[in-house]
Design a protein around this motif. Structure first.
Motif, PDB file in Angstrom:
ATOM      1  N   SER A 140      42.464  35.470 -18.991  1.00  0.00           N
ATOM      2  CA  SER A 140      43.056  34.464 -18.660  1.00  0.00           C
ATOM      3  C   SER A 140      44.453  34.535 -18.529  1.00  0.00           C
ATOM      4  O   SER A 140      45.027  33.300 -18.236  1.00  0.00           O
ATOM      5  N   TYR A 141      45.071  35.463 -18.480  1.00  0.00           N
ATOM      6  CA  TYR A 141      46.820  35.468 -18.227  1.00  0.00           C
ATOM      7  C   TYR A 141      46.959  34.746 -17.082  1.00  0.00           C
ATOM      8  O   TYR A 141      46.155  34.937 -16.100  1.00  0.00           O
ATOM      9  N   PRO A 142      47.965  33.987 -16.863  1.00  0.00           N
ATOM     10  CA  PRO A 142      49.045  34.077 -17.929  1.00  0.00           C
ATOM     11  C   PRO A 142      48.989  33.106 -19.147  1.00  0.00           C
ATOM     12  O   PRO A 142      49.729  33.292 -20.131  1.00  0.00           O
ATOM     13  N   VAL A 143      47.877  32.436 -19.233  1.00  0.00           N
ATOM     14  CA  VAL A 143      47.718  31.613 -20.343  1.00  0.00           C
ATOM     15  C   VAL A 143      46.817  32.459 -21.558  1.00  0.00           C
ATOM     16  O   VAL A 143      46.439  33.698 -21.096  1.00  0.00           O
ATOM     17  N   GLY A 144      46.868  32.253 -22.662  1.00  0.00           N
ATOM     18  CA  GLY A 144      46.178  32.917 -23.753  1.00  0.00           C
ATOM     19  C   GLY A 144      46.940  33.354 -24.903  1.00  0.00           C
ATOM     20  O   GLY A 144      48.358  32.753 -25.021  1.00  0.00           O
ATOM     21  N   ILE A 145      46.377  33.612 -26.074  1.00  0.00           N
ATOM     22  CA  ILE A 145      47.008  33.872 -27.199  1.00  0.00           C
ATOM     23  C   ILE A 145      47.617  35.112 -27.212  1.00  0.00           C
ATOM     24  O   ILE A 145      46.930  36.068 -26.600  1.00  0.00           O
ATOM     25  N   ASP A 146      48.776  35.447 -28.199  1.00  0.00           N
ATOM     26  CA  ASP A 146      49.237  36.892 -28.528  1.00  0.00           C
ATOM     27  C   ASP A 146      48.814  37.136 -29.934  1.00  0.00           C
ATOM     28  O   ASP A 146      48.456  36.238 -30.887  1.00  0.00           O
ATOM     29  N   LEU A 147      48.767  38.334 -30.373  1.00  0.00           N
ATOM     30  CA  LEU A 147      48.108  38.662 -31.516  1.00  0.00           C
ATOM     31  C   LEU A 147      48.911  39.802 -32.262  1.00  0.00           C
ATOM     32  O   LEU A 147      49.578  40.723 -31.711  1.00  0.00           O
ATOM     33  N   VAL A 148      49.200  39.679 -33.567  1.00  0.00           N
ATOM     34  CA  VAL A 148      49.883  40.836 -34.422  1.00  0.00           C
ATOM     35  C   VAL A 148      48.858  41.197 -35.167  1.00  0.00           C
ATOM     36  O   VAL A 148      48.461  40.317 -36.048  1.00  0.00           O
ATOM     37  N   LEU A 149      48.384  42.341 -35.357  1.00  0.00           N
ATOM     38  CA  LEU A 149      47.381  42.794 -36.515  1.00  0.00           C
ATOM     39  C   LEU A 149      48.558  43.453 -37.560  1.00  0.00           C
ATOM     40  O   LEU A 149      49.552  44.250 -37.301  1.00  0.00           O
ATOM     41  N   ALA A 150      48.188  43.328 -38.916  1.00  0.00           N
ATOM     42  CA  ALA A 150      49.290  43.791 -39.948  1.00  0.00           C
ATOM     43  C   ALA A 150      48.183  44.170 -41.081  1.00  0.00           C
ATOM     44  O   ALA A 150      47.378  43.611 -41.509  1.00  0.00           O
ATOM     45  N   ASP A 151      48.659  45.398 -41.697  1.00  0.00           N
ATOM     46  CA  ASP A 151      47.896  45.876 -42.942  1.00  0.00           C
ATOM     47  C   ASP A 151      49.235  45.675 -43.936  1.00  0.00           C
ATOM     48  O   ASP A 151      50.059  44.882 -43.744  1.00  0.00           O
ATOM     49  N   GLN A 152      49.238  46.298 -45.175  1.00  0.00           N
ATOM     50  CA  GLN A 152      50.098  46.034 -45.929  1.00  0.00           C
ATOM     51  C   GLN A 152      51.586  46.564 -45.747  1.00  0.00           C
ATOM     52  O   GLN A 152      52.734  45.925 -46.260  1.00  0.00           O
ATOM     53  N   ARG A 153      51.862  47.726 -44.819  1.00  0.00           N
ATOM     54  CA  ARG A 153      53.359  47.673 -44.763  1.00  0.00           C
ATOM     55  C   ARG A 153      53.665  47.916 -43.188  1.00  0.00           C
ATOM     56  O   ARG A 153      54.701  48.322 -42.850  1.00  0.00           O
ATOM     57  N   SER A 154      52.646  47.789 -42.024  1.00  0.00           N
ATOM     58  CA  SER A 154      52.710  47.956 -40.771  1.00  0.00           C
ATOM     59  C   SER A 154      52.231  47.097 -40.000  1.00  0.00           C
ATOM     60  O   SER A 154      51.248  46.269 -40.324  1.00  0.00           O
ATOM     61  N   VAL A 155      52.612  46.869 -38.633  1.00  0.00           N
ATOM     62  CA  VAL A 155      52.116  45.962 -37.627  1.00  0.00           C
ATOM     63  C   VAL A 155      51.965  46.622 -36.198  1.00  0.00           C
ATOM     64  O   VAL A 155      52.498  47.606 -36.143  1.00  0.00           O
ATOM     65  N   LEU A 156      50.832  46.056 -35.674  1.00  0.00           N
ATOM     66  CA  LEU A 156      50.513  46.681 -34.297  1.00  0.00           C
ATOM     67  C   LEU A 156      50.381  45.291 -33.521  1.00  0.00           C
ATOM     68  O   LEU A 156      49.791  44.229 -33.881  1.00  0.00           O
ATOM     69  N   GLY A 157      51.129  45.306 -32.365  1.00  0.00           N
ATOM     70  CA  GLY A 157      50.977  44.120 -31.420  1.00  0.00           C
ATOM     71  C   GLY A 157      50.078  44.346 -30.276  1.00  0.00           C
ATOM     72  O   GLY A 157      49.587  45.235 -29.821  1.00  0.00           O
ATOM     73  N   LEU A 158      49.356  43.116 -30.098  1.00  0.00           N
ATOM     74  CA  LEU A 158      48.355  42.907 -28.870  1.00  0.00           C
ATOM     75  C   LEU A 158      48.882  41.531 -28.280  1.00  0.00           C
ATOM     76  O   LEU A 158      48.519  40.583 -28.413  1.00  0.00           O
ATOM     77  N   PRO A 159      49.756  41.868 -27.042  1.00  0.00           N
ATOM     78  CA  PRO A 159      49.989  40.644 -26.295  1.00  0.00           C
ATOM     79  C   PRO A 159      48.807  40.516 -25.363  1.00  0.00           C
ATOM     80  O   PRO A 159      48.114  41.139 -25.141  1.00  0.00           O
ATOM     81  N   ARG A 160      48.961  39.216 -24.588  1.00  0.00           N
ATOM     82  CA  ARG A 160      47.614  38.973 -24.230  1.00  0.00           C
ATOM     83  C   ARG A 160      47.464  39.625 -22.692  1.00  0.00           C
ATOM     84  O   ARG A 160      46.432  39.512 -22.318  1.00  0.00           O
ATOM     85  N   THR A 161      48.508  40.364 -22.295  1.00  0.00           N
ATOM     86  CA  THR A 161      48.418  41.163 -20.925  1.00  0.00           C
ATOM     87  C   THR A 161      47.739  42.516 -21.417  1.00  0.00           C
ATOM     88  O   THR A 161      47.571  43.456 -20.550  1.00  0.00           O
ATOM     89  N   THR A 162      47.340  42.673 -22.678  1.00  0.00           N
ATOM     90  CA  THR A 162      46.665  44.196 -23.055  1.00  0.00           C
ATOM     91  C   THR A 162      45.183  43.955 -22.887  1.00  0.00           C
ATOM     92  O   THR A 162      44.456  42.979 -23.401  1.00  0.00           O
ATOM     93  N   LYS A 163      44.698  44.941 -22.260  1.00  0.00           N
ATOM     94  CA  LYS A 163      43.205  45.103 -22.146  1.00  0.00           C
ATOM     95  C   LYS A 163      42.699  46.234 -22.882  1.00  0.00           C
ATOM     96  O   LYS A 163      43.170  47.303 -23.373  1.00  0.00           O
TER      97      LYS A 163
END
Length: 198
Positions: free
Chosen positions: A171-194
């Motif tokens: 649905s880009y350019p609309v859509g949500i962006d996501l950040v996944l996190a455990d206790q000490r780290s993060v991983l980004g998932l912007p809406r442009t990622t498949k």
């Protein structure tokens, strides 16, 4: 005032907050890359260390926040309000950020503001606490910020998550962006990622 509200923050608030912000920018610009972030001295349960660090770095009185049922407690809301001035909202569509204690109720992205064709940047960013950013079912990611493909395997995502994620990306350019996190780290998932399931 309850000491548990005011006692726990970063050891070096300015430095650690800036380091967390830079880590989030890096994770978003390099989707699928796991990046460590500073830990606050303590966190108000069940808000984990990484989610607390993200909150201390991103939230203020201009960023309405939605919390899932497990996080929507007095200890969490009082802590966040004291340290950031953030306002919590009950309607997900009013939120700039949504925080999840786990991914079980994550799939329905349409509950949140996805932006529109005139203002796609007004969509929400969801921050999701997982048991680990490794050890789950592997998927391959592609899109801007990834040279060809990169493999990730976050644990704790619900069945069907990646299918819903690809619908969001389509649905880009609309859509949500996501950040996944455990206790000490993060991983980004912007809406442009498949995602392609291995």
């Amino acid at each position: 005032m309850n000491d548990s509200i005011i006692a726990s923050q970063f050891r070096e608030p300015v430095h650690d907050s800036q380091a967390t912000f830079r880590a989030l920018l890096s994770a978003t610009s390099r989707p699928g890359t796991i990046i460590d972030i500073p830990s606050p001295t303590t966190s108000p349960a069940p808000l984990g260390s990484a989610l607390t660090a993200i909150a201390l770095s991103l939230l203020d009185d201009t960023t309405p926040l939605w919390l899932d049922a497990a996080l929507n407690t007095d200890s969490v809301t009082n802590y966040l309000r004291f340290h950031s001035g953030v306002r919590t909202v009950s309607d997900p569509r009013e939120a700039m950020f949504g925080f999840f204690s786990c991914a079980d109720t994550l799939i329905d992205f349409d509950r949140f503001n996805r932006g529109d064709s005139f203002y796609p940047d007004r969509s929400a960013t969801l921050v999701v606490q997982l048991p680990s950013l490794t050890g789950g079912r592997p998927v391959s990611l592609s899109g801007p910020g990834i040279e060809t493909e990169t493999s990730v395997a976050p644990a704790g995502l619900p069945e069907g998550f990646w299918t819903h994620w690809n619908e969001n990306a389509a649905s880009y350019p609309v859509g949500i962006d996501l950040v996944l996190a455990d206790q000490r780290s993060v991983l980004g998932l912007p809406r442009t990622t498949k995602a392609s399931i291995s």
